[in-house]
Motif scaffolding. Sequence first.
Motif, PDB file in Angstrom:
ATOM      1  N   PHE A 112       0.838  -1.205   0.000  1.00 17.86           N
ATOM      2  CA  PHE A 112       0.000   0.000   0.000  1.00 17.86           C
ATOM      3  C   PHE A 112       0.870   1.252   0.000  1.00 17.86           C
ATOM      4  CE2 PHE A 112      -1.917   3.426   2.510  1.00 17.86           C
ATOM      5  CZ  PHE A 112      -3.065   3.674   1.769  1.00 17.86           C
ATOM      6  N   HIS A 113       1.869   1.303   0.882  1.00 21.92           N
ATOM      7  CA  HIS A 113       2.738   2.480   0.982  1.00 21.92           C
ATOM      8  C   HIS A 113       3.575   2.665  -0.280  1.00 21.92           C
ATOM      9  CE1 HIS A 113       1.576   3.502   4.991  1.00 21.92           C
ATOM     10  NE2 HIS A 113       1.988   2.364   5.504  1.00 21.92           N
ATOM     11  N   LEU A 114       3.982   1.567  -0.869  1.00 20.50           N
ATOM     12  CA  LEU A 114       4.747   1.653  -2.121  1.00 20.50           C
ATOM     13  C   LEU A 114       3.914   2.314  -3.210  1.00 20.50           C
ATOM     14  CD1 LEU A 114       7.085   0.920  -4.060  1.00 20.50           C
ATOM     15  CD2 LEU A 114       5.950  -1.288  -4.412  1.00 20.50           C
ATOM     16  N   LYS A 115       2.678   1.896  -3.340  1.00 20.82           N
ATOM     17  CA  LYS A 115       1.815   2.460  -4.379  1.00 20.82           C
ATOM     18  C   LYS A 115       1.534   3.939  -4.110  1.00 20.82           C
ATOM     19  CE  LYS A 115      -0.324  -1.863  -5.852  1.00 20.82           C
ATOM     20  NZ  LYS A 115       0.399  -1.826  -7.138  1.00 20.82           N
ATOM     21  N   GLU A 116       1.333   4.302  -2.852  1.00 19.33           N
ATOM     22  CA  GLU A 116       1.119   5.708  -2.492  1.00 19.33           C
ATOM     23  C   GLU A 116       2.345   6.547  -2.810  1.00 19.33           C
ATOM     24  OE1 GLU A 116      -1.661   7.519  -1.018  1.00 19.33           O
ATOM     25  OE2 GLU A 116      -2.496   5.787  -2.066  1.00 19.33           O
ATOM     26  N   PHE A 117       3.509   6.013  -2.493  1.00 16.25           N
ATOM     27  CA  PHE A 117       4.765   6.716  -2.758  1.00 16.25           C
ATOM     28  C   PHE A 117       4.945   6.965  -4.251  1.00 16.25           C
ATOM     29  CE2 PHE A 117       9.252   5.992  -4.061  1.00 16.25           C
ATOM     30  CZ  PHE A 117       9.770   7.212  -3.650  1.00 16.25           C
ATOM     31  N   GLU A 118       4.785   5.923  -5.053  1.00 18.72           N
ATOM     32  CA  GLU A 118       5.001   6.055  -6.494  1.00 18.72           C
ATOM     33  C   GLU A 118       3.934   6.948  -7.135  1.00 18.72           C
ATOM     34  OE1 GLU A 118       7.468   5.382  -8.281  1.00 18.72           O
ATOM     35  OE2 GLU A 118       8.621   4.185  -6.881  1.00 18.72           O
ATOM     36  N   LYS A 119       2.725   6.881  -6.640  1.00 12.50           N
ATOM     37  CA  LYS A 119       1.662   7.746  -7.149  1.00 12.50           C
ATOM     38  C   LYS A 119       2.005   9.216  -6.888  1.00 12.50           C
ATOM     39  CE  LYS A 119      -3.256   8.839  -6.540  1.00 12.50           C
ATOM     40  NZ  LYS A 119      -4.480   8.571  -5.738  1.00 12.50           N
ATOM     41  N   THR A 120       2.450   9.516  -5.678  1.00 14.90           N
ATOM     42  CA  THR A 120       2.816  10.891  -5.322  1.00 14.90           C
ATOM     43  C   THR A 120       4.015  11.360  -6.128  1.00 14.90           C
ATOM     44  OG1 THR A 120       2.000  10.515  -3.074  1.00 14.90           O
ATOM     45  CG2 THR A 120       3.420  12.424  -3.414  1.00 14.90           C
ATOM     46  N   ARG A 121       4.994  10.480  -6.303  1.00 12.01           N
ATOM     47  CA  ARG A 121       6.188  10.831  -7.084  1.00 12.01           C
ATOM     48  C   ARG A 121       5.818  11.189  -8.513  1.00 12.01           C
ATOM     49  NH1 ARG A 121       9.424   8.656 -10.712  1.00 12.01           N
ATOM     50  NH2 ARG A 121       8.323   6.652 -10.715  1.00 12.01           N
ATOM     51  N   ILE A 122       4.963  10.382  -9.135  1.00  9.43           N
ATOM     52  CA  ILE A 122       4.563  10.614 -10.530  1.00  9.43           C
ATOM     53  C   ILE A 122       3.723  11.879 -10.642  1.00  9.43           C
ATOM     54  CG2 ILE A 122       3.151   9.702 -12.416  1.00  9.43           C
ATOM     55  CD1 ILE A 122       4.073   6.876 -11.481  1.00  9.43           C
ATOM     56  N   GLU A 123       2.777  12.065  -9.705  1.00  8.35           N
ATOM     57  CA  GLU A 123       1.919  13.260  -9.734  1.00  8.35           C
ATOM     58  C   GLU A 123       2.737  14.549  -9.654  1.00  8.35           C
ATOM     59  OE1 GLU A 123      -2.228  11.541  -7.735  1.00  8.35           O
ATOM     60  OE2 GLU A 123      -0.775  12.618  -6.499  1.00  8.35           O
ATOM     61  N   ASN A 124       3.851  14.485  -8.939  1.00  7.78           N
ATOM     62  CA  ASN A 124       4.699  15.672  -8.772  1.00  7.78           C
ATOM     63  C   ASN A 124       5.863  15.692  -9.755  1.00  7.78           C
ATOM     64  OD1 ASN A 124       3.851  17.310  -6.160  1.00  7.78           O
ATOM     65  ND2 ASN A 124       3.517  15.138  -5.722  1.00  7.78           N
ATOM     66  N   GLU A 125       5.824  14.759 -10.702  1.00  7.30           N
ATOM     67  CA  GLU A 125       6.818  14.710 -11.787  1.00  7.30           C
ATOM     68  C   GLU A 125       8.249  14.684 -11.256  1.00  7.30           C
ATOM     69  OE1 GLU A 125       5.834  18.054 -14.267  1.00  7.30           O
ATOM     70  OE2 GLU A 125       4.102  17.036 -15.136  1.00  7.30           O
ATOM     71  N   VAL A 126       8.459  13.856 -10.241  1.00 10.04           N
ATOM     72  CA  VAL A 126       9.808  13.661  -9.709  1.00 10.04           C
ATOM     73  C   VAL A 126      10.427  12.491 -10.467  1.00 10.04           C
ATOM     74  CG1 VAL A 126      11.196  13.198  -7.659  1.00 10.04           C
ATOM     75  CG2 VAL A 126       9.058  14.490  -7.455  1.00 10.04           C
ATOM     76  N   SER A 127      11.468  12.756 -11.212  1.00  5.13           N
ATOM     77  CA  SER A 127      12.077  11.742 -12.072  1.00  5.13           C
ATOM     78  C   SER A 127      12.893  10.734 -11.268  1.00  5.13           C
ATOM     79  CB  SER A 127      12.994  12.406 -13.104  1.00  5.13           C
ATOM     80  OG  SER A 127      14.121  12.983 -12.449  1.00  5.13           O
ATOM     81  N   TYR A 128      13.293   9.642 -11.933  1.00  5.27           N
ATOM     82  CA  TYR A 128      14.166   8.657 -11.294  1.00  5.27           C
ATOM     83  C   TYR A 128      15.443   9.337 -10.792  1.00  5.27           C
ATOM     84  CZ  TYR A 128      11.360   5.064 -13.761  1.00  5.27           C
ATOM     85  OH  TYR A 128      10.358   4.269 -14.241  1.00  5.27           O
ATOM     86  N   ARG A 129      16.060  10.127 -11.677  1.00  2.18           N
ATOM     87  CA  ARG A 129      17.329  10.761 -11.329  1.00  2.18           C
ATOM     88  C   ARG A 129      17.158  11.747 -10.168  1.00  2.18           C
ATOM     89  NH1 ARG A 129      22.272   9.649 -11.067  1.00  2.18           N
ATOM     90  NH2 ARG A 129      22.288   8.850 -13.219  1.00  2.18           N
ATOM     91  N   GLU A 130      16.084  12.521 -10.196  1.00  2.00           N
ATOM     92  CA  GLU A 130      15.821  13.466  -9.116  1.00  2.00           C
ATOM     93  C   GLU A 130      15.603  12.734  -7.805  1.00  2.00           C
ATOM     94  OE1 GLU A 130      12.876  17.334  -8.275  1.00  2.00           O
ATOM     95  OE2 GLU A 130      12.554  16.054 -10.035  1.00  2.00           O
ATOM     96  N   THR A 131      14.924  11.613  -7.864  1.00  2.00           N
ATOM     97  CA  THR A 131      14.672  10.804  -6.673  1.00  2.00           C
ATOM     98  C   THR A 131      15.981  10.299  -6.079  1.00  2.00           C
ATOM     99  OG1 THR A 131      12.560  10.075  -7.613  1.00  2.00           O
ATOM    100  CG2 THR A 131      13.422   8.800  -5.782  1.00  2.00           C
ATOM    101  N   ILE A 132      16.831   9.792  -6.934  1.00  2.00           N
ATOM    102  CA  ILE A 132      18.112   9.239  -6.480  1.00  2.00           C
ATOM    103  C   ILE A 132      19.027  10.330  -5.951  1.00  2.00           C
ATOM    104  CG2 ILE A 132      20.229   8.097  -7.285  1.00  2.00           C
ATOM    105  CD1 ILE A 132      18.350   6.566  -9.286  1.00  2.00           C
ATOM    106  N   ASN A 133      19.137  11.425  -6.692  1.00  2.00           N
ATOM    107  CA  ASN A 133      20.050  12.505  -6.292  1.00  2.00           C
ATOM    108  C   ASN A 133      19.683  13.126  -4.950  1.00  2.00           C
ATOM    109  OD1 ASN A 133      21.489  12.132  -8.633  1.00  2.00           O
ATOM    110  ND2 ASN A 133      20.718  13.962  -9.663  1.00  2.00           N
ATOM    111  N   ASN A 134      18.396  13.069  -4.603  1.00  2.00           N
ATOM    112  CA  ASN A 134      17.925  13.680  -3.356  1.00  2.00           C
ATOM    113  C   ASN A 134      17.581  12.647  -2.283  1.00  2.00           C
ATOM    114  OD1 ASN A 134      17.607  16.782  -3.882  1.00  2.00           O
ATOM    115  ND2 ASN A 134      16.894  15.772  -5.749  1.00  2.00           N
ATOM    116  N   ASN A 135      18.031  11.407  -2.521  1.00  2.00           N
ATOM    117  CA  ASN A 135      17.886  10.335  -1.541  1.00  2.00           C
ATOM    118  C   ASN A 135      16.445  10.169  -1.069  1.00  2.00           C
ATOM    119  OD1 ASN A 135      19.106   8.222  -0.118  1.00  2.00           O
ATOM    120  ND2 ASN A 135      19.262   9.443   1.747  1.00  2.00           N
ATOM    121  N   ILE A 136      15.533  10.094  -2.040  1.00  2.00           N
ATOM    122  CA  ILE A 136      14.103   9.928  -1.760  1.00  2.00           C
ATOM    123  C   ILE A 136      13.750   8.458  -1.969  1.00  2.00           C
ATOM    124  CG2 ILE A 136      11.778  10.601  -2.443  1.00  2.00           C
ATOM    125  CD1 ILE A 136      13.117  13.157  -3.667  1.00  2.00           C
TER     126      ILE A 136
END
Length: 265
Positions: A112-136
């Motif tokens: 459940f938390h995984l799906k919420e996390f990925e949904k929020t990430r996509i909605e806010n257009e946070v890319s893979y690289r941005e996620t990694i660079n900011n330790n998210i």
Amino acid sequence: MESLQGEGYFEPSKIYKPSPNEKITANKYVLWRDRQTCFYTGLVLQKKDVHIDHIVPKTDGGSGTPDNLVVSYAKFNNFKSGTNDLEVVVNAWNEKYTNLQIDMDVLKRKIFHLKEFEKTRIENEVSYRETINNNIYDTYTLRNYLDTTRGQYKQQQEEEEEKEEEEQDVAEIIQFWDNNGFGYNNINAKTQLLSWLNNSLFKNPKEMILEAMNIACASNKRRLNYIEGILRNWLNESILTLEEAKSSNGKPNKQYKDEVDWDNL
């Protein structure tokens, strides 16, 4: 019952992190996000034991997007293969392996938390690289990033864009003034006219100023007080958009005619 203790499993000394110039695929992103740790068993994996697993199998319509992809211990993924019911798989695994138990209730919450996390990430257009660079890597770190680092950056960007737009508005008005005979050296008049850009009643102050200047040119009244007279009359008559100004042809209503004598400005 079998035990995994006899395998002498050693955790890796290094966890995968993409290099700065590395192309980030969905699988590489998931490997980093899950910290090279089996989503099901919690075992930190050596690279040779890493599988990227579909929580909902592709045969059941499961997607290949990160909200359905997790790092899996190869042994568990092979055990899971061919069975569509995750709870059945977990129960069978727990019966067979006593020292690497999986709590199904915990697993459901993790999904459940995984799906919420990925949904929020996509909605806010946070890319893979941005996620990694900011330790998210979870909802908490994502929310914190959006509220602080990215929020501040976005605010700064908006402020810079607003400043750039204001500077462009000023440049257009000054250029029109200088090129149309209003008085190149009349700095005070230009400064006074530019103060109208701060008038929040007009929907677009720059457009209204330029239109008033156009009317002044057409009337051969190239003076600041004539332009300001037009602008004040528009405000008095609640003419606040360029479309309304054009339809009025710059002429005041009778009720304001005595207030501003346009022909003698």
